[in-house]
Design an enzyme around this catalytic site. Structure first.
Site, mmCIF file in Angstrom:
data_model
loop_
_atom_site.group_PDB
_atom_site.id
_atom_site.type_symbol
_atom_site.label_atom_id
_atom_site.label_comp_id
_atom_site.label_asym_id
_atom_site.label_seq_id
_atom_site.Cartn_x
_atom_site.Cartn_y
_atom_site.Cartn_z
ATOM 1 N N CYS A 1 5.610 -5.197 6.575
ATOM 2 C CA CYS A 1 5.317 -6.613 6.357
ATOM 3 C C CYS A 1 5.845 -7.073 5.000
ATOM 4 O O CYS A 1 5.544 -6.470 3.972
ATOM 5 C CB CYS A 1 3.794 -6.835 6.421
ATOM 6 S SG CYS A 1 3.308 -8.538 6.090
ATOM 7 N N ALA B 1 2.171 -16.234 -15.567
ATOM 8 C CA ALA B 1 1.720 -17.472 -14.909
ATOM 9 C C ALA B 1 1.138 -17.169 -13.528
ATOM 10 O O ALA B 1 0.098 -17.714 -13.146
ATOM 11 C CB ALA B 1 2.885 -18.451 -14.790
ATOM 12 N N ALA C 1 0.803 -1.234 0.000
ATOM 13 C CA ALA C 1 0.000 0.000 0.000
ATOM 14 C C ALA C 1 0.830 1.276 0.000
ATOM 15 O O ALA C 1 0.281 2.372 -0.034
ATOM 16 C CB ALA C 1 -0.934 0.000 1.218
ATOM 17 N N ALA C 2 2.166 1.146 0.033
ATOM 18 C CA ALA C 2 3.001 2.344 0.167
ATOM 19 C C ALA C 2 2.935 3.256 -1.058
ATOM 20 O O ALA C 2 3.123 4.468 -0.946
ATOM 21 C CB ALA C 2 4.454 1.930 0.411
ATOM 22 N N GLN C 3 2.661 2.687 -2.220
ATOM 23 C CA GLN C 3 2.733 3.479 -3.463
ATOM 24 C C GLN C 3 1.814 2.858 -4.519
ATOM 25 O O GLN C 3 1.189 1.817 -4.290
ATOM 26 C CB GLN C 3 4.170 3.510 -3.987
ATOM 27 C CG GLN C 3 4.678 2.115 -4.384
ATOM 28 C CD GLN C 3 6.118 2.113 -4.875
ATOM 29 O OE1 GLN C 3 6.973 2.774 -4.298
ATOM 30 N NE2 GLN C 3 6.387 1.356 -5.940
ATOM 31 N N GLY C 4 1.757 3.524 -5.661
ATOM 32 C CA GLY C 4 1.082 2.960 -6.833
ATOM 33 C C GLY C 4 -0.383 2.626 -6.605
ATOM 34 O O GLY C 4 -1.118 3.361 -5.938
ATOM 35 N N ASN D 1 -2.606 -6.952 -2.943
ATOM 36 C CA ASN D 1 -2.164 -6.101 -4.051
ATOM 37 C C ASN D 1 -0.659 -6.161 -4.311
ATOM 38 O O ASN D 1 -0.232 -5.973 -5.447
ATOM 39 C CB ASN D 1 -2.574 -4.650 -3.728
ATOM 40 C CG ASN D 1 -1.841 -3.630 -4.567
ATOM 41 O OD1 ASN D 1 -2.165 -3.426 -5.740
ATOM 42 N ND2 ASN D 1 -0.830 -2.983 -3.988
ATOM 43 N N TYR E 1 5.574 -13.875 -14.529
ATOM 44 C CA TYR E 1 4.574 -12.885 -14.077
ATOM 45 C C TYR E 1 3.198 -13.293 -14.585
ATOM 46 O O TYR E 1 2.213 -13.327 -13.841
ATOM 47 C CB TYR E 1 4.958 -11.501 -14.611
ATOM 48 C CG TYR E 1 4.020 -10.376 -14.208
ATOM 49 C CD1 TYR E 1 4.173 -9.719 -12.991
ATOM 50 C CD2 TYR E 1 2.981 -9.966 -15.045
ATOM 51 C CE1 TYR E 1 3.318 -8.692 -12.617
ATOM 52 C CE2 TYR E 1 2.122 -8.940 -14.683
ATOM 53 C CZ TYR E 1 2.301 -8.307 -13.469
ATOM 54 O OH TYR E 1 1.443 -7.287 -13.101
ATOM 55 N N LYS F 1 -0.219 -14.407 -12.466
ATOM 56 C CA LYS F 1 -1.488 -13.657 -12.540
ATOM 57 C C LYS F 1 -2.630 -14.570 -13.019
ATOM 58 O O LYS F 1 -3.771 -14.414 -12.578
ATOM 59 C CB LYS F 1 -1.321 -12.422 -13.439
ATOM 60 C CG LYS F 1 -0.340 -11.377 -12.874
ATOM 61 C CD LYS F 1 -0.734 -10.877 -11.496
ATOM 62 C CE LYS F 1 0.159 -9.749 -10.994
ATOM 63 N NZ LYS F 1 -0.230 -9.247 -9.670
#
Ligand SMILES: NC(=O)c1ccc[n+]([C@@H]2O[C@H](COP(=O)([O-])OP(=O)(O)OC[C@H]3O[C@@H](n4cnc5c(N)ncnc54)[C@H](O)[C@@H]3O)[C@@H](O)[C@H]2O)c1
Ligand SMILES: CCCCC[C@H](O)/C=C/C=C\C/C=C\C/C=C\CCCC(=O)O
Length: 273
Positions: free
Chosen positions: A63, A153, A13-16, A91, A151, A155
């Site tokens: 975390c 695979a 959750a820190a960015q993006g 996420n 990546y 998703k």
């Protein structure tokens, strides 16, 4: 689900996108626990959002999602701090890298872990109040991404996990909806630069940006967040796989009779996929 008074946990959750999902839920009156391996960025984001929406509405927890103990502890801390848990957003993610096992660990194993922890704490059959789990997959969970086989695979795995747990068999016992969100290329720090330091790297970057530009360019975080909020609020969506693309905006992947919680498509619609 109406978010006022609810408690959400968001990984990465820190960015993006994670920051975008977090802020959208704060705007709707929820409290949010932000989890991230980037401690300085996570604290900074949490402080900024706390100043805007109230320090009592946010909680930062360092975390590493690949560490089972840290994940279990983070879920416990959210419950102790806020007294409830209603929404889990798995996420945190990384793109293709040399260490493919790490891509698998972060993008799929940790999402399975976060999903099971969410079910453990929110499931009605275990005394919880039900809830919602949104797993952030990607359009690479539905189509091939030439420069990211592992990546892609992972998703695809996230989509399969969410569809399977998003069936009535599970919902009837847990009261927890499970859905997947599949955006295409979005303007966040995960995107690579346009210019590389070596000719070999430049070939890959050129192919990436040629593909991205051919699809209409990058989505804005706000466009993905708009879809995310629809998925949160529409209680009829379980096992649903939402796509967000430049060409079609927000829509759902049609699965025909096999897709629980999504409209059955006509043969004509299917033939266009
Ligand atoms: N940006 C895109 O084009 C795009 C498109 C489709 C899907 N996605 C997916 O959206 C999600 C968010 O991506 P983003 O674009 O915001 O990327 P980002 O790099 O901006 O953010 C990812 C966040 O995850 C965190 N993270 C990484 N490894 C972690 C770990 N082991 N433990 C805890 N946190 C960790 C990072 O520190 C970072 O804050 C990812 O799952 C990504 O695959 C992104
Ligand atoms: C195919 C559908 C779109 C999927 C979007 C995906 O979830 C997000 C991708 C984000 C970034 C792009 C991925 C990789 C970077 C591209 C080239 C890097 C080449 C350098 C290298 O090999 O390290």
């Amino acid at each position: 689900m109406k978010l006022r008074g609810k408690v959400a946990l968001v990984t990465g959750a820190a960015q993006g996108l994670g920051r975008g999902f977090t802020e959208s839920m704060l705007q709707q009156g929820a409290k949010v626990a932000l989890l991230d391996i980037k401690v300085l960025d996570g604290r900074k984001t949490t402080k900024e959002l706390g100043l805007k929406y109230g320090q009592d509405k946010v909680l930062f927890l360092p975390c590493d999602v690949t560490d089972k103990g840290q994940m279990e502890s983070a879920f416990q801390q959210v419950l102790r701090h806020f007294g409830q848990l209603d929404v889990v957003v798995n996420n945190a993610g990384v793109t293709e890298q040399e260490n493919w096992e790490l891509v698998l660990d972060i993008n799929l194993r940790s999402v399975i872990q976060g999903t099971y922890l969410g079910l453990h704490h929110m499931s009605r059959e275990r005394g919880g109040g039900g809830g919602l789990i949104i797993n952030i997959a990607s359009m690479a969970g539905l189509i091939a991404m030439f420069h990211g086989p592992v990546y892609t695979a992972t998703k695809h795995g996230v989509v399969g996990l969410s569809r399977s747990l998003g069936t009535p068999f599970h919902f009837d016992r847990t009261g927890v909806r499970v859905c997947a969100l599949c955006p295409t290329m979005t303007d966040t720090p995960i995107q690579p630069p346009r210019v590389a330091s070596t000719p070999e790297e430049q070939v890959k970057l050129d192919a990436h940006w040629a593909y991205t530009d051919s699809q209409g360019g990058l989505l804005k975080v706000s466009e993905v967040v708009a879809g995310f909020l629809q998925l949160v609020e529409d209680d009829s969506k379980n096992g649903a796989v939402m796509r967000v693309t430049k060409q079609k905006g927000v829509d759902y992947q049609p699965y025909g009779g096999g897709g629980q919680g999504v409209p059955v498509t006509t043969r004509k619609t299917r033939s266009k996929l």
